[in-house]
Design a protein around this motif. Structure first.
Motif, short mmCIF file in Angstrom:
data_model
loop_
_atom_site.label_atom_id
_atom_site.label_comp_id
_atom_site.label_asym_id
_atom_site.label_seq_id
_atom_site.Cartn_x
_atom_site.Cartn_y
_atom_site.Cartn_z
N VAL A 112 2.91 -0.33 1.93
CA VAL A 112 2.90 1.10 2.24
C VAL A 112 4.34 1.56 2.41
CG1 VAL A 112 2.16 2.88 3.86
CG2 VAL A 112 0.65 0.94 3.38
N TYR A 113 4.72 2.60 1.66
CA TYR A 113 6.09 3.13 1.72
C TYR A 113 6.03 4.57 2.24
CZ TYR A 113 7.02 -0.86 -1.31
OH TYR A 113 7.11 -2.13 -1.83
N SER A 114 6.51 4.75 3.47
CA SER A 114 6.60 6.07 4.08
C SER A 114 7.89 6.11 4.89
CB SER A 114 5.39 6.35 4.98
OG SER A 114 5.40 5.46 6.11
N ARG A 115 8.27 7.30 5.29
CA ARG A 115 9.52 7.41 6.07
C ARG A 115 9.43 6.56 7.34
NH1 ARG A 115 13.24 11.37 5.04
NH2 ARG A 115 13.84 11.37 7.24
N GLU A 116 8.28 6.62 8.01
CA GLU A 116 8.13 5.89 9.26
C GLU A 116 8.17 4.38 9.03
OE1 GLU A 116 6.14 8.27 8.14
OE2 GLU A 116 6.80 9.90 9.46
N ARG A 117 7.44 3.91 8.00
CA ARG A 117 7.41 2.46 7.71
C ARG A 117 8.78 1.95 7.30
NH1 ARG A 117 2.56 -0.33 6.64
NH2 ARG A 117 0.85 0.71 7.74
#
Length: 531
Positions: A112-117
């Motif tokens: 999973v690629y998100s700003r938070e991750r």
């Protein structure tokens, strides 16, 4: 969802990618929005075609415009489905999506690629870069292998040692593959032949598509597109050749497809396509003398133009009246010609048609060696080509010897100028070769019948007849000189005879004198046109 080879559409690639997305959505308690599924079928992620002309490009534009809500999730099978471009470019595309508040999920490995991750696990960014590097290298290696294989096939075809299928480039729309052999599609062939016939007769692309539609013919079956005509006339597939560009190398494979045109027919088409053998007409009653780039005013040397005025005021036969079809030089509007005013084009048209309908007159026009002009042009161009080539070679040697302080800018600029000049001379030589081929094919026998057949149609202002006559005029004459009040201008009120000089391709010139109704009074040979 993306795959690069259209043949994968019949396999399991789509099903597998759809199953990954559905499974991930179910496991994470999210609704899969099937109405927004993005499909790039048969579009390469290595060449970025899925961005330039595919669904991913639309998605990235929507992200940039803020039309994708933050918190949305984009599911892909793997990062290689998203991009196989150079790693720095691929990561920029991923960053664009993530920075917009959208999560990217690679369902095959659960990443999973998100700003938070990425903020919490920076190494995931490094991992994504490594995946992209591997994907690009795989595609790059595969691309080089494929290109090398295609190059070997092309070389084998040219050498006569290979006669298989070469799966690269687009195949002509008038062919289909049946049991490994190319066959012609009759309805497409009919459309192509009719389209080319109309093109050679002077029709513009829009008019051609209209005529094809009226006859329920289609070049591609994908709806009317005027650009299809301009692409068609440049396709060497008409000769049966397959054209491919592999890297910097061009291949023309003869006999790959069934040919629609002979070499002679192709030469005629290319002569027309060059603009020198074909001129598109405008309006419902095309002028047959003007708009060809060959008709000039005998008094000032400027181009003559035709104009239809009061087109609603017609005679009993529905024709625009003679006085409303005018001819004047381009100096007319600003007083640049010492013989001002305009004149009806009718007497010049009638005089031309009457003269060219007589075989004796045509013999006089064609009497000279029509190949002399093109031969002289070619000889001059070839001589200049050789001189420029020597200059460029000398300059190149000088540039190679200049290594200590770098190549002077003036050297590089001069080299570019010489290369441009060589390209211009190459184009001149090719055009002259076409002119010579057209001249060699001209047969005077029956030429008068072609003109006679069109006389009534021209007079009746029939669109097709006038287009065909324009083509005859363009094929026959190098220059037409108009003297609207005679070689020795008479007063406007005198209504005396008018003169016209016809210079045939090859240099033969004849002067025609006509009355104001278009009746021929005299014709005489000239060594050169009057000015």
């Amino acid at each position: 969802m993306r795959f690069s080879d259209p043949r994968q559409a019949s396999g399991h690639s789509s099903e597998r990618q759809a199953a990954y997305a559905a499974k991930w959505a179910t496991e994470n308690g999210l609704r899969l929005d099937e109405s927004l599924s993005l499909r790039d079928e048969g579009l390469s992620a290595y060449h970025q075609r899925h961005v330039k002309s595919g669904a991913l490009g639309v998605f990235l534009a929507a992200v940039e415009e803020g039309r994708i809500p933050q918190g949305s999730v984009l599911v892909v099978e793997g990062l290689d489905r998203l991009s196989r471009a150079e790693p720095i470019q691929a990561q920029a595309q991923l960053a664009q999506i993530v920075n917009a508040g959208i999560t990217v999920v690679t369902a095959s490995d659960g990443k999973v690629y998100s700003r938070e991750r990425l903020k919490a696990n920076p190494m995931d960014l490094v991992y994504s870069l490594l995946v992209m590097i591997r994907a690009h290298e795989e595609s790059d290696t595969k691309s080089k292998r494929v290109l090398a294989s295609i190059r070997r096939q092309c070389e084998g075809w040219m050498a006569g040692t290979f006669r298989g299928l070469i799966r690269n480039g687009k195949d002509p729309v008038w062919t289909r593959l049946v049991n490994g052999q190319w066959e012609l599609i009759p309805e497409r062939v009919a459309a192509v032949r009719e389209g080319l016939r109309l093109y050679l007769n002077g029709y513009g692309a829009t008019k051609i598509i209209e005529r094809l539609t009226e006859q329920e013919l289609s070049l591609t079956g994908r709806g009317p597109q005027a650009l299809q005509i301009y692409r068609l006339v440049n396709q060497r597939a008409l000769l049966g050749e397959k054209e491919l560009t592999i890297g910097q190398e061009k291949f023309q494979l003869p006999g790959y497809y069934p040919a629609l045109l002979t070499q002679a027919e192709w030469d005629i088409l290319q002569l027309a396509n060059s603009g020198r053998g074909r001129r598109k007409a405008k309006g419902p009653v095309p002028h047959i003398l003007t708009g060809l780039g060959i008709t000039v005013c005998g008094y000032c040397g400027r181009a003559m133009v035709g104009q239809n005025i009061g087109t609603r005021n017609r005679d009993a036969q529905g024709r625009i009246q003679d006085g409303h079809r005018r001819l004047h030089c381009t100096s007319y509007s600003h007083g640049g010609c010492h013989v001002s005013g305009s004149i009806s084009v009718a007497p010049f048209e009638r005089g031309l048609m009457a003269y060219c309908s007589d075989i004796v007159n045509l013999q006089a026009l064609y009497g000279a060696d029509r190949s002399a002009g093109p031969m002289a042009t070619m000889a001059k161009a070839r001589k200049q080509h050789a001189e420029v080539t020597i200059k460029l070679e000398r300059l190149t040697d000088a540039m190679l010897e200049t290594t200590e302080e770098g190549i002077p800018l003036t050297f590089a600029k001069r080299a570019r100028e010489l290369e441009t000049e060589l390209q211009r001379l190459d184009a001149t030589i090719q055009q002259t070769e076409r002119d010579l081929a057209a001249t060699a094919r001209t047969d005077i026998r029956g030429a008068d019948a072609a003109w006679k057949e069109l006389v009534d149609g021209v007079e009746a202002q029939d669109y097709d007849a006038r287009l065909r006559t324009r083509q005859l005029v363009a094929d026959t004459f190098e220059r037409i000189v108009i003297y609207q009040r005679g070689v020795r201008p008479t007063p406007v009120e005198d209504k005396g005879p008018v003169d016209m000089v016809l210079v045939a391709k090859g240099g033969t010139a004849r002067m025609l004198r006509m009355d104001r109704k278009g009746q021929l009074i005299t014709s005489e040979s000239l060594t050169e046109p009057l000015n």
